[in-house]
Write a protein that holds these residues in place. Structure first.
Motif, PDB file in Angstrom:
ATOM      1  N   ALA A  58      26.379 -44.891 -74.689  1.00  0.00           N
ATOM      2  CA  ALA A  58      25.308 -44.378 -75.065  1.00  0.00           C
ATOM      3  C   ALA A  58      24.254 -45.092 -76.397  1.00  0.00           C
ATOM      4  CB  ALA A  58      25.242 -43.097 -75.873  1.00  0.00           C
ATOM      5  N   SER A 107      26.309 -44.120 -68.849  1.00  0.00           N
ATOM      6  CA  SER A 107      26.180 -43.368 -70.196  1.00  0.00           C
ATOM      7  C   SER A 107      24.522 -43.929 -71.131  1.00  0.00           C
ATOM      8  CB  SER A 107      26.924 -42.926 -71.198  1.00  0.00           C
ATOM      9  OG  SER A 107      27.639 -44.954 -71.728  1.00  0.00           O
ATOM     10  N   ARG A 111      21.002 -41.768 -71.609  1.00  0.00           N
ATOM     11  CA  ARG A 111      20.269 -42.511 -73.147  1.00  0.00           C
ATOM     12  C   ARG A 111      18.934 -42.601 -72.732  1.00  0.00           C
ATOM     13  NH1 ARG A 111      20.578 -46.035 -77.135  1.00  0.00           N
ATOM     14  NH2 ARG A 111      18.946 -47.189 -76.817  1.00  0.00           N
TER      15      ARG A 111
END
Length: 113
Positions: A58, A107, A111
């Motif tokens: 992220a 992830s 993002r």
């Protein structure tokens, strides 16, 4: 309140900055492995690793997040004692550790979307 100091860029080379962040998340994943809660019904404990795996993707993005976890996997695979126990890749937690690379990539991908 003047926040100019907080906004000042210390490292001007993006490659060096990215390398430092990747190294940080490798170390954070290692330290997260030391924080574990054993469960009586499974040999796989709850660890803080998953937090740092998802956070690496992220924060760094899909490419660098995946690279950070790949480095963690490779370091443990060649024998550095960074997993919670020796031979973790061949035991019941091996699939989880290999999956860290994919989890960080996903992830990061989410993002970036």
């Amino acid at each position: 309140m003047n926040t100019a100091v907080l906004n000042k860029q210390i490292i001007h080379n993006k490659t060096i900055e990215n390398t430092i962040w990747i190294s940080f998340f490798v170390a954070a994943t290692f330290l997260g492995a030391q924080v574990r809660i054993p469960l009586p019904f499974t040999p796989v404990p709850i660890t803080l690793q998953t937090f740092f795996v998802v956070l690496s993707g992220a924060y760094l993005g899909k490419k660098s997040g995946g690279i950070s976890q790949l480095i963690y996997l490779l370091l443990g695979g060649i024998g550095f004692p960074i997993f919670t126990k020796t031979g973790a890749l061949l035991g019941p937690t091996g699939g989880y550790i290999v999956g860290f690379v994919l989890a960080a990539w996903i992830s990061g991908y989410l993002r970036e979307k």
